[in-house]
Design an enzyme around this catalytic site. Structure first.
Site, mmCIF file in Angstrom:
data_model
loop_
_atom_site.group_PDB
_atom_site.id
_atom_site.type_symbol
_atom_site.label_atom_id
_atom_site.label_comp_id
_atom_site.label_asym_id
_atom_site.label_seq_id
_atom_site.Cartn_x
_atom_site.Cartn_y
_atom_site.Cartn_z
ATOM 1 N N VAL A 52 -13.971 -1.720 -27.442
ATOM 2 C CA VAL A 52 -13.221 -1.794 -26.188
ATOM 3 C C VAL A 52 -13.292 -0.433 -25.505
ATOM 4 O O VAL A 52 -12.834 0.551 -26.068
ATOM 5 C CB VAL A 52 -11.738 -2.138 -26.444
ATOM 6 N N PRO A 53 -13.904 -0.378 -24.338
ATOM 7 C CA PRO A 53 -14.056 0.892 -23.609
ATOM 8 C C PRO A 53 -12.746 1.417 -23.062
ATOM 9 O O PRO A 53 -12.580 1.559 -21.851
ATOM 10 C CB PRO A 53 -15.026 0.525 -22.499
ATOM 11 N N CYS A 54 -11.816 1.702 -23.938
ATOM 12 C CA CYS A 54 -10.500 2.160 -23.507
ATOM 13 C C CYS A 54 -10.569 3.497 -22.775
ATOM 14 O O CYS A 54 -9.642 3.876 -22.080
ATOM 15 C CB CYS A 54 -9.563 2.253 -24.706
ATOM 16 N N HIS A 55 -11.687 4.206 -22.918
ATOM 17 C CA HIS A 55 -11.792 5.505 -22.241
ATOM 18 C C HIS A 55 -11.994 5.328 -20.737
ATOM 19 O O HIS A 55 -11.890 6.289 -19.988
ATOM 20 C CB HIS A 55 -12.944 6.296 -22.839
ATOM 21 N N ARG A 56 -12.280 4.094 -20.322
ATOM 22 C CA ARG A 56 -12.465 3.850 -18.886
ATOM 23 C C ARG A 56 -11.156 3.478 -18.217
ATOM 24 O O ARG A 56 -11.125 3.068 -17.068
ATOM 25 C CB ARG A 56 -13.467 2.714 -18.684
#
Length: 107
Positions: A52-56
């Site tokens: 999950v690209p939570c950094h975006r």
DNA sequence: AAGTTGACGACGA
DNA sequence: CTCGTCGCCAACT
């Protein structure tokens, strides 16, 4: 895993590479408008699980989460830079990298 | 079951 | 632009 969390992760996955979204935006896209806070909570106890690209995901001001769960905002910043998202002082220019709600709900 | 907490957001001063 | 407040929602104690 609650239904709410699942919905949140699905929404986060839809963020295109090179772009960022806000917690509130994710909340709406997930079908829980106004649950921005809960979204942050969900992502917190769920570092990645299934890529999950939570950094975006940043807050409404474009500022990175101060309690990012990997290595602090520094790590989040590096990841964004790696995708072409320029981050200055832990802040992203939403006017350039932010995406429209329609970009997330188009599915 | 009730109160607290938190990767938030909008608004007014 | 920087606080300080109040409102929100779901998870946790």
């Amino acid at each position: 895993m609650t239904e709410f969390e699942r919905a949140v992760y699905e929404a986060v996955k839809r963020i295109p590479e090179g772009n960022v979204s806000t917690y509130g935006q994710i909340a709406r896209s997930a079908g829980y408008p106004g649950a921005a806070r809960a979204v942050g909570n969900a992502l917190h106890h769920n570092p990645d699980e299934t890529n999950v690209p939570c950094h975006r995901v940043v807050n409404a001001s474009g500022k990175l989460a101060k309690n990012f769960g990997f290595g602090g905002p520094e790590e989040q910043r590096r990841r964004l830079m790696a995708e072409g998202v320029y981050v200055m002082d832990l802040t992203v220019d939403l006017n350039d990298y932010g995406i429209d709600d329609s970009e997330l709900s188009k599915y």
